[in-house]
Design an enzyme around this catalytic site. Structure first.
Site, PDB file in Angstrom:
ATOM      1  N   SER A 148       0.902  -1.157  -0.059  1.00  0.00           N
ATOM      2  CA  SER A 148      -0.004  -0.096   0.148  1.00  0.00           C
ATOM      3  C   SER A 148       0.913   1.177   0.023  1.00  0.00           C
ATOM      4  O   SER A 148       1.968   1.155   0.499  1.00  0.00           O
ATOM      5  CB  SER A 148      -0.810  -0.054   1.361  1.00  0.00           C
ATOM      6  OG  SER A 148      -1.605   1.265   1.327  1.00  0.00           O
TER       7      SER A 148
ATOM      8  N   TYR B 207      -1.036  -0.479  10.074  1.00  0.00           N
ATOM      9  CA  TYR B 207      -0.797  -1.077   8.720  1.00  0.00           C
ATOM     10  C   TYR B 207       0.379  -0.582   7.997  1.00  0.00           C
ATOM     11  O   TYR B 207       0.953  -1.507   7.190  1.00  0.00           O
ATOM     12  CB  TYR B 207      -1.987  -0.222   8.084  1.00  0.00           C
ATOM     13  CG  TYR B 207      -2.454  -0.691   6.734  1.00  0.00           C
ATOM     14  CD1 TYR B 207      -2.958  -1.981   6.454  1.00  0.00           C
ATOM     15  CD2 TYR B 207      -2.424   0.040   5.798  1.00  0.00           C
ATOM     16  CE1 TYR B 207      -3.213  -2.355   5.050  1.00  0.00           C
ATOM     17  CE2 TYR B 207      -2.747  -0.292   4.242  1.00  0.00           C
ATOM     18  CZ  TYR B 207      -3.297  -1.491   4.121  1.00  0.00           C
ATOM     19  OH  TYR B 207      -3.532  -1.834   2.667  1.00  0.00           O
TER      20      TYR B 207
END
Length: 239
Positions: free
Chosen positions: A137, A150
């Site tokens: 990501s 994350y």
């Protein structure tokens, strides 16, 4: 026929990857854990379209269960393509983040990568051809407010990607990571309104799952044999 395992294969990006790989004549193993019925439906769709596919359900955070599931899959031969797409996010500012939030996100995205990939390496290496693509990501590159867990998981995945690429380079196996930005999906449609996308993304739109899948399809092809150890962004010029 080459065999591909796509973890988290029933989600928006995962299913797009499965469809494109299957269309290339690859036997696709659609993995799911929380929603195995969705994986089964995708397999039915692929088979009805004349492609080769099967489903598999296991928890990537459970090393023992994952190992057993992979042992069964390996009975049919080496899995030469692995797309580590399983992941989750549980956002909170770190000042208020619970330990469980931190552990769970890292467990799925980072430990899950190890639990899935490591047991498949010897059989893949024996064929002297393989492709490993780790779905990351933009948060792993730039960081993101409320996503320290994350971002940490994805940044760790980047280091693992580069290290494993070095270890496997002489065996004809490439290892890369794909780092999407804002991609249209049921999970993001209520989070990123068009006004926000206009401000954040220079291209003024969200990416589409099939665009991410097309990049993955290229990375697992023979044409990408000299691309390895790379973190490849797909984000509409965000960075």
């Amino acid at each position: 026929m080459k065999r591909a395992l796509v973890t988290g294969g029933s989600g928006a990006i995962g299913s797009a990857i499965c469809r494109q790989l299957a269309a290339e004549g690859i036997h696709v193993i659609v993995h799911a854990h929380s929603n195995p019925a969705a994986a089964d439906e995708l397999v039915k769709e692929l088979i009805a379209s004349g492609h080769s596919a099967q489903s598999s359900s296991f928890d990537v955070t459970d090393a023992v269960a994952t190992s057993h599931a992979l042992e069964e899959l390996l009975k049919d031969g080496a899995i030469q393509i692995v797309v580590n797409n399983a992941g989750t996010h549980d956002d909170a500012l770190m000042v208020g983040m619970e330990s469980e939030q931190w552990m769970r996100v890292i467990d799925i995205s980072l430990n899950g990568f190890f639990h899935v990939t490591q047991p498949l390496l010897l059989a893949m290496m024996a064929t002297r051809w393989g492709r490993i693509v780790n779905m990351s990501s933009i948060a792993g590159i730039m960081g993101n407010r409320g996503q320290a867990n994350y971002a940490a998981a994805k940044a760790g995945l980047h280091g693992a990607t580069k290290s494993l690429a070095l270890e496997l380079a002489s065996r004809g196996i490439t290892v890369n990571a794909v780092a999407p930005g804002i991609i249209a999906s049921p999970m993001t449609q209520d989070v990123f309104l068009q006004t926000a996308i206009d401000q954040i993304v220079p291209m003024k739109r969200a990416g589409q799952p099939h665009e991410v899948a097309s990049l993955v399809k290229f990375l697992v092809s023979d044409d990408a044999a000299y691309i390895s150890g790379q973190i490849i962004s797909i984000n509409g010029a965000m960075a």
